[in-house]
Design an enzyme around this catalytic site. Structure first.
Site, mmCIF file in Angstrom:
data_model
loop_
_atom_site.group_PDB
_atom_site.id
_atom_site.type_symbol
_atom_site.label_atom_id
_atom_site.label_comp_id
_atom_site.label_asym_id
_atom_site.label_seq_id
_atom_site.Cartn_x
_atom_site.Cartn_y
_atom_site.Cartn_z
ATOM 1 N N LYS A 1 36.951 37.076 41.329
ATOM 2 C CA LYS A 1 37.429 36.770 40.245
ATOM 3 C C LYS A 1 37.548 35.255 39.951
ATOM 4 O O LYS A 1 37.254 34.614 40.793
ATOM 5 C CB LYS A 1 38.794 37.463 40.281
ATOM 6 C CG LYS A 1 38.734 39.001 40.715
ATOM 7 C CD LYS A 1 38.163 39.950 39.526
ATOM 8 C CE LYS A 1 37.568 41.019 40.149
ATOM 9 N NZ LYS A 1 38.111 42.263 40.219
HETATM 10 C C1 LIG Z 1 38.579 43.549 40.230
HETATM 11 C C2 LIG Z 1 39.088 44.805 39.412
HETATM 12 C C3 LIG Z 1 40.100 45.669 39.715
HETATM 13 C C4 LIG Z 1 40.495 45.796 41.002
HETATM 14 O O1 LIG Z 1 41.211 44.525 41.661
HETATM 15 P P1 LIG Z 1 41.009 44.453 43.233
HETATM 16 O O2 LIG Z 1 41.934 43.308 43.477
HETATM 17 O O3 LIG Z 1 39.947 44.536 43.640
HETATM 18 O O4 LIG Z 1 41.912 45.568 43.610
HETATM 19 C C5 LIG Z 1 40.735 46.385 38.646
HETATM 20 N N1 LIG Z 1 39.958 46.148 37.322
HETATM 21 C C6 LIG Z 1 38.849 45.329 37.106
HETATM 22 C C7 LIG Z 1 38.606 45.334 35.629
HETATM 23 C C8 LIG Z 1 38.577 44.635 37.982
HETATM 24 O O5 LIG Z 1 37.322 43.799 37.686
#
Ligand SMILES: *Cc1c(COP(=O)(O)O)cnc(C)c1O
Length: 398
Positions: free
Chosen positions: A182
């Protein structure tokens, strides 16, 4: 070798050292978690922010705070990560799949409205790839039907919609992920933000194993020694989960947050370059995600529909060629949530989603985490060469 540590070359090590040197005790400005929460909430003009160990945990915390329970329904877009469906299941509720819009690839408010039943309790709009959903329409529906909204901003940081609202500040709760792919990374982690104190308390206590001392603003369990060391002291008011973000991760998160504008700018630069390259090529081999007027895009990834089948070019062949020309690779979209075996084979959830299923097969996602212009140029050159290599098959150059 690529310098993979460039994203962590700020004050990360300084803050990590502070945590270890202090033996995990709070400094003058609070724990790393408190400092991260304060900075994040200020940046988003929200009263409360609460850290957690993932962007899945944060969604679960939000749904719990909304009171989502057995028998309830929660509407999610079909085109998203499965975790959006898992958190609904974790509450004992039923995910209801809404279709997405052909041009923005985002949840379609018209289809949300069609999927509302007396059991519907909440909506999870997902700001996919860095672009915000039509929150104005979604909040209108939510208000009309008395539903809660948690914005999933795991892929969308600090951009605005056509109404000048920042992602994650419009719904009852905004949720972000700090997973390593992210915009901000703590390896794994997440955060929620809200202006609603009651929701904030519920989210913090639920993710903090139900410790009753936890408040909207404060993640500390041991408030008074005399109370805490008394055999009569009772600690837990509600059942909960341990979703706490470790201090070492919060230290990295605090350092990362200092550079958020830079990280978003880098991804935007890469995303806009892909867009321009496609536009300049004059080909319709790739149809990019459309950014509606007045919206900004944080380009977590650059997404486009592959349209080569009509020229006899396969998705796989195009990807292979892009890699041969030095490209970073192209990711496919996840299966739509309803089609993941975990959901489909267990008959979890309902909702016909024809557009999402069609788009999923054509989606191409290009990386946007390049460090500098030199790295961006490699991707752009690869894309141009890929287009040129198909110029005999399909019109190139407008
Ligand atoms: C990455 C992601 C998640 C989950 O996040 P994590 O930290 O990996 O649990 C949820 N929603 C979206 C749209 C994502 O891209």
């Amino acid at each position: 070798m690529l310098n993979k540590g460039w994203r962590f070359a700020g004050t990360e090590r300084k803050y990590l050292d502070e945590v270890l040197t202090s033996g995990f005790s709070a400094g003058a400005s609070g724990t790393m978690n408190e400092r991260l929460e304060n900075r994040f909430s200020r940046k988003h003009n929200k009263q409360f922010a609460i850290t957690a160990n993932s962007g899945t945990s944060t969604l679960h915390m939000a749904l719990y705070a909304f009171g989502v329970d057995h028998g309830d329904e929660v509407i999610i877009p079909a085109l998203t990560v499965a975790m959006c469906g898992f958190v609904v299941w974790q509450c004992g509720a039923v995910p209801v799949y809404a279709d997405v819009k052909e041009d923005t690839f985002l949840i379609d408010p018209k289809d949300i409205e069609k999927k509302i039943t007396p059991k519907t309790k909440a909506i999870i709009p997902v700001h996919l790839y860095g672009l915000m959903c039509d929150m104005k329409a979604i909040m209108r529906i939510a208000e009309k039907h008395n539903l809660y909204v948690v914005e999933d901003c795991a892929q969308c940081f600090l951009v605005k919609d056509g109404q000048d609202n920042i992602a994650g500040t419009i719904g009852h709760v905004g949720s972000w992920s700090f997973e390593n792919s992210k915009h901000l990374s703590t390896g794994d982690g997440g955060i929620v933000a809200t202006d609603d104190e009651l929701l904030a308390i519920k989210m913090r206590q639920f993710g903090g194993v139900g410790f009753k001392n936890l408040t909207a603003k404060n993640g500390k369990v041991r408030i008074s020694r005399d109370k805490f060391q008394d055999p009569k002291w009772k600690r837990h008011n509600i059942m909960g989960y341990n979703y706490r973000l470790p201090e070492l991760c919060a230290a990295v998160g605090l350092a990362q947050l200092e550079r958020i504008d830079e990280f978003v700018a880098l991804r935007r630069a890469m995303g806009l370059s892909y867009y321009k390259t496609i536009e300049d090529s004059g080909t319709d081999l790739l149809i990019p995600q459309i950014t509606p007027d007045g919206y900004a895009h944080s380009y977590y990834t650059f997404a486009a529909l592959f349209n080569g089948e009509k020229y006899g070019i396969s998705w796989q062949e195009f990807r292979q060629r892009y890699i041969q020309f030095g490209g970073d690779g192209i990711y496919a979209a996840w299966q739509t949530v309803n089609n993941e075996p975990a959901f489909k084979d267990n008959a979890i959830g309902w909702g016909v989603v024809l557009v999402a299923e069609r788009l999923q097969k054509k989606m191409m996602q290009f990386t946007t985490n390049q460090m500098d212009q030199k790295e961006r140029d490699i991707q752009i050159t690869a894309l141009k060469k890929t287009f040129e290599s198909y110029s005999a098959k399909c019109r190139i150059g407008g």
